[in-house]
Design an enzyme around this catalytic site. Structure first.
Site, PDB file in Angstrom:
ATOM      1  N   ASP A  80       0.833  -1.206   0.000  1.00  0.00           N
ATOM      2  CA  ASP A  80       0.000   0.000   0.000  1.00  0.00           C
ATOM      3  C   ASP A  80       0.869   1.259   0.000  1.00  0.00           C
ATOM      4  OD1 ASP A  80      -2.304   1.461   0.017  1.00  0.00           O
ATOM      5  OD2 ASP A  80      -2.698   1.207   2.152  1.00  0.00           O
ATOM      6  N   HIS A 103       2.806   3.479  -8.925  1.00  0.00           N
ATOM      7  CA  HIS A 103       2.677   2.049  -9.216  1.00  0.00           C
ATOM      8  C   HIS A 103       3.933   1.526  -9.931  1.00  0.00           C
ATOM      9  CE1 HIS A 103      -1.291   2.266  -7.695  1.00  0.00           C
ATOM     10  NE2 HIS A 103      -1.840   2.868  -8.728  1.00  0.00           N
ATOM     11  N   LEU A 154      11.249 -20.361  -4.856  1.00  0.00           N
ATOM     12  CA  LEU A 154      10.288 -19.428  -4.253  1.00  0.00           C
ATOM     13  C   LEU A 154       9.003 -19.432  -5.072  1.00  0.00           C
ATOM     14  CD1 LEU A 154       9.690 -16.974  -2.280  1.00  0.00           C
ATOM     15  CD2 LEU A 154      10.574 -15.491  -4.088  1.00  0.00           C
TER      16      LEU A 154
HETATM   17  C1  FPP Z   1      -1.849   0.282  -3.389  1.00  0.00           C
HETATM   18  O1  FPP Z   1      -1.451   1.624  -3.431  1.00  0.00           O
HETATM   19  C2  FPP Z   1      -1.274  -0.437  -4.502  1.00  0.00           C
HETATM   20  C3  FPP Z   1      -1.988  -0.922  -5.584  1.00  0.00           C
HETATM   21  C4  FPP Z   1      -3.434  -0.759  -5.695  1.00  0.00           C
HETATM   22  C5  FPP Z   1      -1.307  -1.590  -6.698  1.00  0.00           C
HETATM   23  C6  FPP Z   1      -0.127  -2.433  -6.370  1.00  0.00           C
HETATM   24  C7  FPP Z   1       0.679  -2.566  -7.621  1.00  0.00           C
HETATM   25  C8  FPP Z   1       2.016  -2.609  -7.703  1.00  0.00           C
HETATM   26  C9  FPP Z   1       2.887  -2.658  -6.516  1.00  0.00           C
HETATM   27  C10 FPP Z   1       2.714  -2.594  -9.019  1.00  0.00           C
HETATM   28  C11 FPP Z   1       2.402  -3.727  -9.903  1.00  0.00           C
HETATM   29  C12 FPP Z   1       2.942  -4.991  -9.403  1.00  0.00           C
HETATM   30  C13 FPP Z   1       3.061  -6.097 -10.157  1.00  0.00           C
HETATM   31  C14 FPP Z   1       3.538  -7.341  -9.546  1.00  0.00           C
HETATM   32  C15 FPP Z   1       2.719  -6.105 -11.581  1.00  0.00           C
HETATM   33  P1  FPP Z   1      -2.530   2.783  -3.534  1.00  0.00           P
HETATM   34  O2  FPP Z   1      -2.633   3.191  -4.960  1.00  0.00           O
HETATM   35  O3  FPP Z   1      -3.828   2.334  -2.920  1.00  0.00           O
HETATM   36  O4  FPP Z   1      -1.826   3.863  -2.672  1.00  0.00           O
HETATM   37  P2  FPP Z   1      -2.507   5.001  -1.774  1.00  0.00           P
HETATM   38  O5  FPP Z   1      -3.233   4.277  -0.676  1.00  0.00           O
HETATM   39  O6  FPP Z   1      -1.349   5.774  -1.292  1.00  0.00           O
HETATM   40  O7  FPP Z   1      -3.419   5.774  -2.675  1.00  0.00           O
END
Ligand code: FPP
Length: 247
Positions: free
Chosen positions: A24, A41, A135
């Site tokens: 997050d 992201h 893994l």
């Molecule tokens: C949460 O941050 C994160 C996500 C919704 C996406 C997670 C994706 C990645 C780490 C990149 C892609 C990974 C792979 C393996 C392809 P948020 O956007 O909710 O952050 P915020 O709470 O600060 O708004």
């Protein structure tokens, strides 16, 4: 410095076999830099790469990450498109390295709403890495834990209705066997970045006895050192699984 932490981990012994991660804080990371959320992201994807390396170094054998929830389909279409594009980029840039590292990738969730290219990427990486034994990397995409449990319940109901099993055979194990995570067992440790104390519909059944570790670090800033700190914290815990200790 993080090499020191790794040495301490090895001295302590028991490493969590299965680590789950709620990644997050990508959006906030970008916002603080006046960048679009998608840049967060993108940076978050680099953290996934570091996470895989750190798991291999520490001797973790399964890591399950929450990359895209069912609720995330409600985000603006541009952000959904960017996340799906990142998934494809991850597969095209990382498949060879993951294969070489001995990592086996599986994507868990309801993959039916994914676009055909995104589904092809999923199939490609699962096939390419199928021989990995060091893994298991489970990437939860279009995943919601209540939906996963509901799907397991529906399958059990079908099995009972068809006479394949009796209602007495609807046990905890029978439910666990019908979850996406059946081959890997429950996580020992859940890491959540960006300081929120929530489970957010992630692995509700499987986290029953997991140790929880919440760090204020935003996911794109979460690296090798932060991962080792989480593992060391886990190693200091006294896991009782509801029992009393004799010590
Ligand atoms: C949460 O941050 C994160 C996500 C919704 C996406 C997670 C994706 C990645 C780490 C990149 C892609 C990974 C792979 C393996 C392809 P948020 O956007 O909710 O952050 P915020 O709470 O600060 O708004």
């Amino acid at each position: 410095m993080s090499d020191d932490l790794l040495r301490q981990i090895k001295l302590q012994g028991a490493v969590p076999a299965h680590v789950a991660v709620i990644m997050d804080g990508n959006g906030r990371w970008a916002q603080r830099r006046n960048l679009p959320r998608t840049a967060g992201h993108q940076a978050g994807m680099a953290s996934v790469r570091r996470l895989v390396e750190s798991c291999l170094e520490a001797g973790v054998t399964t890591v399950t990450v929450f990359a895209f929830s069912q609720e995330n389909w409600q985000r603006p279409p541009e952000e959904i498109d960017a996340l799906m594009a990142l998934l494809q980029e991850y597969v095209s840039t990382q498949s060879a390295e993951l294969t070489e590292q001995g990592v086996r990738v599986r994507m868990l969730g309801d993959l039916t709403p994914l676009s055909p290219p995104a589904r092809q990427a999923v199939e490609f990486v699962e096939r390419a890495t199928a021989g990995g034994t060091k893994l298991a990397l489970n990437i939860c995409i279009s995943y919601g834990s209540r939906a996963e449990i509901t799907r397991a319940a529906r399958r059990l109901a079908e099995d009972v209705a068809a006479g394949r099993i009796t209602s007495d055979e609807v046990t905890e194990q029978a439910i666990a066997d019908r979850l996406y995570t059946a081959p890997w067992g429950d996580p020992d440790l859940l890491i959540r970045t960006s300081g929120e104390f929530r489970i957010s519909n992630f692995l509700l059944w499987q986290l029953a006895y997991a140790e929880l570790y919440v760090t204020p670090t935003l996911w794109p800033d979460f690296g090798r050192r932060e991962f080792f700190e989480a593992v060391l914290d886990y190693q200091r815990r006294d896991r009782r699984f509801g029992r009393v200790t004799t010590a």
